[in-house]
Design an enzyme around this catalytic site. Structure first.
Site, PDB file in Angstrom:
ATOM      1  N   ARG A  44       0.838  -1.207   0.000  1.00  0.00           N
ATOM      2  CA  ARG A  44       0.000   0.000   0.000  1.00  0.00           C
ATOM      3  C   ARG A  44       0.872   1.255   0.000  1.00  0.00           C
ATOM      4  NH1 ARG A  44      -5.740  -0.326   1.715  1.00  0.00           N
ATOM      5  NH2 ARG A  44      -5.694  -2.394   0.884  1.00  0.00           N
ATOM      6  N   ARG A  48      -3.412   6.558   0.940  1.00  0.00           N
ATOM      7  CA  ARG A  48      -3.920   7.808   1.528  1.00  0.00           C
ATOM      8  C   ARG A  48      -2.931   8.550   2.402  1.00  0.00           C
ATOM      9  NH1 ARG A  48      -9.128   4.886   3.542  1.00  0.00           N
ATOM     10  NH2 ARG A  48      -7.440   3.356   3.572  1.00  0.00           N
ATOM     11  N   ARG A  57      -7.436  11.586  -5.390  1.00  0.00           N
ATOM     12  CA  ARG A  57      -8.739  11.068  -4.958  1.00  0.00           C
ATOM     13  C   ARG A  57      -9.787  12.163  -4.788  1.00  0.00           C
ATOM     14  NH1 ARG A  57     -11.729   8.506  -4.223  1.00  0.00           N
ATOM     15  NH2 ARG A  57     -11.893   7.200  -2.388  1.00  0.00           N
ATOM     16  N   ASP A  93      -6.825  -2.666  -7.224  1.00  0.00           N
ATOM     17  CA  ASP A  93      -7.290  -3.300  -5.988  1.00  0.00           C
ATOM     18  C   ASP A  93      -7.563  -4.752  -6.327  1.00  0.00           C
ATOM     19  OD1 ASP A  93      -8.238  -2.365  -3.114  1.00  0.00           O
ATOM     20  OD2 ASP A  93      -9.614  -3.925  -3.780  1.00  0.00           O
ATOM     21  N   TYR A 171     -15.315 -11.492   0.138  1.00  0.00           N
ATOM     22  CA  TYR A 171     -15.970 -10.233  -0.247  1.00  0.00           C
ATOM     23  C   TYR A 171     -17.228 -10.506  -1.057  1.00  0.00           C
ATOM     24  CZ  TYR A 171     -12.120  -7.424   1.496  1.00  0.00           C
ATOM     25  OH  TYR A 171     -11.203  -6.825   2.319  1.00  0.00           O
TER      26      TYR A 171
HETATM   27  O1  CP3 Z   1      -0.124  -1.697  -2.362  1.00  0.00           O
HETATM   28  C1  CP3 Z   1      -0.373  -0.807  -3.200  1.00  0.00           C
HETATM   29  O2  CP3 Z   1       0.102   0.342  -3.084  1.00  0.00           O
HETATM   30  C2  CP3 Z   1      -1.164  -1.152  -4.442  1.00  0.00           C
HETATM   31  C3  CP3 Z   1      -2.557  -0.963  -4.401  1.00  0.00           C
HETATM   32  C4  CP3 Z   1      -3.487  -1.841  -3.594  1.00  0.00           C
HETATM   33  C5  CP3 Z   1      -4.710  -1.357  -3.056  1.00  0.00           C
HETATM   34  N1  CP3 Z   1      -5.390  -2.393  -2.522  1.00  0.00           N
HETATM   35  C6  CP3 Z   1      -5.158   0.039  -3.133  1.00  0.00           C
HETATM   36  C7  CP3 Z   1      -6.243   0.496  -2.255  1.00  0.00           C
HETATM   37  C8  CP3 Z   1      -3.428  -3.198  -3.296  1.00  0.00           C
HETATM   38  C9  CP3 Z   1      -2.322  -4.187  -3.590  1.00  0.00           C
HETATM   39  C10 CP3 Z   1      -4.644  -3.536  -2.618  1.00  0.00           C
HETATM   40  C11 CP3 Z   1      -4.974  -4.903  -2.186  1.00  0.00           C
HETATM   41  C12 CP3 Z   1      -6.149  -5.125  -1.343  1.00  0.00           C
HETATM   42  N2  CP3 Z   1      -7.371  -4.520  -1.404  1.00  0.00           N
HETATM   43  C13 CP3 Z   1      -6.233  -6.132  -0.368  1.00  0.00           C
HETATM   44  C14 CP3 Z   1      -5.132  -7.120  -0.034  1.00  0.00           C
HETATM   45  C15 CP3 Z   1      -4.097  -6.530   0.849  1.00  0.00           C
HETATM   46  C16 CP3 Z   1      -4.565  -6.227   2.243  1.00  0.00           C
HETATM   47  O3  CP3 Z   1      -4.556  -5.043   2.582  1.00  0.00           O
HETATM   48  O4  CP3 Z   1      -4.887  -7.172   2.973  1.00  0.00           O
HETATM   49  C17 CP3 Z   1      -7.504  -6.085   0.207  1.00  0.00           C
HETATM   50  C18 CP3 Z   1      -8.049  -6.976   1.315  1.00  0.00           C
HETATM   51  C19 CP3 Z   1      -8.224  -5.058  -0.466  1.00  0.00           C
HETATM   52  C20 CP3 Z   1      -9.639  -4.663  -0.262  1.00  0.00           C
HETATM   53  C21 CP3 Z   1      -9.801  -3.250   0.111  1.00  0.00           C
HETATM   54  N3  CP3 Z   1      -9.500  -2.184  -0.714  1.00  0.00           N
HETATM   55  C22 CP3 Z   1     -10.312  -2.734   1.331  1.00  0.00           C
HETATM   56  C23 CP3 Z   1     -10.754  -3.575   2.513  1.00  0.00           C
HETATM   57  C24 CP3 Z   1     -10.309  -1.351   1.216  1.00  0.00           C
HETATM   58  C25 CP3 Z   1     -10.862  -0.347   2.214  1.00  0.00           C
HETATM   59  C26 CP3 Z   1      -9.973  -0.190   3.372  1.00  0.00           C
HETATM   60  C27 CP3 Z   1      -8.868   0.744   3.048  1.00  0.00           C
HETATM   61  O5  CP3 Z   1      -7.703   0.440   3.355  1.00  0.00           O
HETATM   62  O6  CP3 Z   1      -9.181   1.800   2.501  1.00  0.00           O
HETATM   63  C28 CP3 Z   1      -9.762  -1.019  -0.059  1.00  0.00           C
HETATM   64  C29 CP3 Z   1      -9.537   0.332  -0.614  1.00  0.00           C
HETATM   65  C30 CP3 Z   1      -8.188   0.657  -1.143  1.00  0.00           C
HETATM   66  N4  CP3 Z   1      -7.397  -0.156  -1.908  1.00  0.00           N
HETATM   67  C31 CP3 Z   1      -7.511   1.914  -0.990  1.00  0.00           C
HETATM   68  C32 CP3 Z   1      -6.311   1.817  -1.685  1.00  0.00           C
HETATM   69  C33 CP3 Z   1      -5.254   2.886  -1.866  1.00  0.00           C
HETATM   70  C34 CP3 Z   1      -8.070   3.143  -0.284  1.00  0.00           C
HETATM   71  C35 CP3 Z   1      -9.096   3.724  -1.179  1.00  0.00           C
HETATM   72  C36 CP3 Z   1      -9.280   5.198  -1.049  1.00  0.00           C
HETATM   73  O7  CP3 Z   1      -8.533   5.944  -1.682  1.00  0.00           O
HETATM   74  O8  CP3 Z   1     -10.242   5.602  -0.384  1.00  0.00           O
END
Ligand code: CP3
Length: 365
Positions: A44, A48, A57, A93, A171
């Site tokens: 990640r 944010r 965003r 994602d 999910y």
């Molecule tokens: O790592 C990186 O920089 C690459 C991008 C990436 C995102 N999500 C961007 C994201 C990757 C590799 C993921 C994987 C992901 N997404 C996982 C597996 C890794 C982990 O964290 O366990 C999972 C379970 C998700 C599902 C997901 N996406 C959730 C539960 C959420 C909401 C919670 C949160 O952290 O915001 C997201 C949203 C998400 N995915 C954001 C980002 C940058 C935030 C979105 C925003 O800008 O509001």
């Protein structure tokens, strides 16, 4: 540039051919080869906590960013340009590939992902499609091609990724994030045949998606199994999840690029989770790195495993914890420095900068 995916002809060479020794620090470590210093990137890393990301965003929804090759490429490059990390991970994602299967996905402010037509019956499983990634994930494939073109001269590889079958199924069944995975487990235990059909469809779609990312230019792949370890005990993991994970890793082993198996929360069955496949084992922060590496086997490269909360501590404490991870890695080849789960939004960007610099300085020979 057209927003449709074009096989960009990034390079005439086959994608990161297994026969030729890679030069980038990250790919060398992924093969267990000695490298000048320990490579570092962060889960990640484009998120944010970065003001530049928040600015994107404000103007675009999450799905707009993901589906635009140009915007996704720009976001992917933010942490590479800002901190000099040794690998890029394409901005996307794990959930958008579910949309092509027929699920309706939204990212809701403050709530995270929401799927409005979640699976609740075997019939729902049978209605899911398995279209090719080139049709459904063209934005991400295009972003990978653009990032590869930008980073190839800097010898910084781009990582493609996908979710593992259990995590995606959770999910699809819960309709969003879950605390106890009760719907998922109820479905798994009451409808075992439909559960197997669901995981088989997910393996088909994710394997195709991962291989398409390599064709687009990804030089490594990471599979995120974020929730199986949190939801299931060992016996259920082995019975209901491991066969699908093995199929997924077997399919991706044909890609010719290293595959990172990142299974979160599996300390109770790390050996079994790692045995499902993948070249590199991504370690979460639950166990000290040396102990986890020993369980995986020192012949297998590992990635990890700083607790991302350490970046919220004062620098002295953070540095101490970075050094602890490096000391436990003991200078063995085959270590990629990373956090053991995603950076949180409260992370100070300066701590990310200092972390990357410190790993670079401490491990330079
Ligand atoms: O790592 C990186 O920089 C690459 C991008 C990436 C995102 N999500 C961007 C994201 C990757 C590799 C993921 C994987 C992901 N997404 C996982 C597996 C890794 C982990 O964290 O366990 C999972 C379970 C998700 C599902 C997901 N996406 C959730 C539960 C959420 C909401 C919670 C949160 O952290 O915001 C997201 C949203 C998400 N995915 C954001 C980002 C940058 C935030 C979105 C925003 O800008 O509001």
């Amino acid at each position: 540039m057209a927003s449709s995916y074009e096989p960009a002809g990034v390079t005439d060479a086959p994608a990161a051919g297994a026969e030729t020794e890679p030069t980038s620090l990250f790919l060398r470590a992924c093969r267990g080869l000695p490298a000048e210093r320990t490579p570092v990137w962060l889960l990640r890393q484009a998120g944010r906590y970065m003001p530049e990301y928040r600015a994107f965003r404000e103007r675009h929804s999450m799905l707009e960013l993901i589906h635009s090759p140009e915007l996704a490429a720009e976001v992917t490059l933010l942490p590479v340009d800002a901190f000099g990390v040794d690998a890029a991970i394409v901005f996307s994602d794990i959930l958008p590939p579910l949309v092509g299967m027929g699920l309706e996905l939204e990212f809701v402010q403050g709530e995270g992902p929401v799927i409005s037509n979640a699976i609740s019956s075997p019939r729902d499983v049978d209605l899911l499609g398995t279209p090719p990634a080139e049709e459904t994930m063209a934005g991400t494939l295009g972003a990978i091609a653009l990032v590869r073109r930008e980073l190839e001269p800097r010898d910084v590889p781009v990582i493609g990724f996908a979710g593992a079958p259990f995590t995606l199924a959770s999910y699809a069944i819960e309709g969003g994030s879950s605390r106890d995975f009760s719907r998922t487990k109820a479905f798994m235990l009451s409808e075992p045949a439909a559960w197997r059909r669901l995981l088989t469809k997910l393996v088909t779609v994710q394997a195709d998606y991962l291989l398409a990312q390599v064709r687009a230019g990804a030089e490594a792949l990471q599979v995120f199994d974020s929730w199986a370890g949190r939801a299931l005990g060992r016996e259920d993991y082995l019975r209901y999840v491991a066969p699908a994970n093995r199929d997924l890793y077997a399919a991706t082993s044909e890609a010719g690029v290293p595959v990172i198996n990142f299974s979160l929360g599996v300390s109770a069955y790390l050996g079994e989770a790692a045995a499902c496949g993948g070249d590199v084992v991504g370690l979460d922060w639950a166990l000290p790195l040396d102990e986890a590496w020993e369980r995986v086997g020192f012949d297998r490269p590992v990635q990890g495993n700083l607790d991302p909360a350490a970046l919220l501590a004062p620098w002295r404490e953070l540095r101490h914890r970075i050094d602890d991870v490096l000391d436990r890695a003991g200078g063995r080849p085959g270590h990629v420095f990373n956090v053991g789960h995603g950076l949180v939004p409260q992370t100070p960007p300066d701590h990310v900068r200092h972390l990357v610099e410190h790993v670079r300085e401490r491990t330079s020979s």
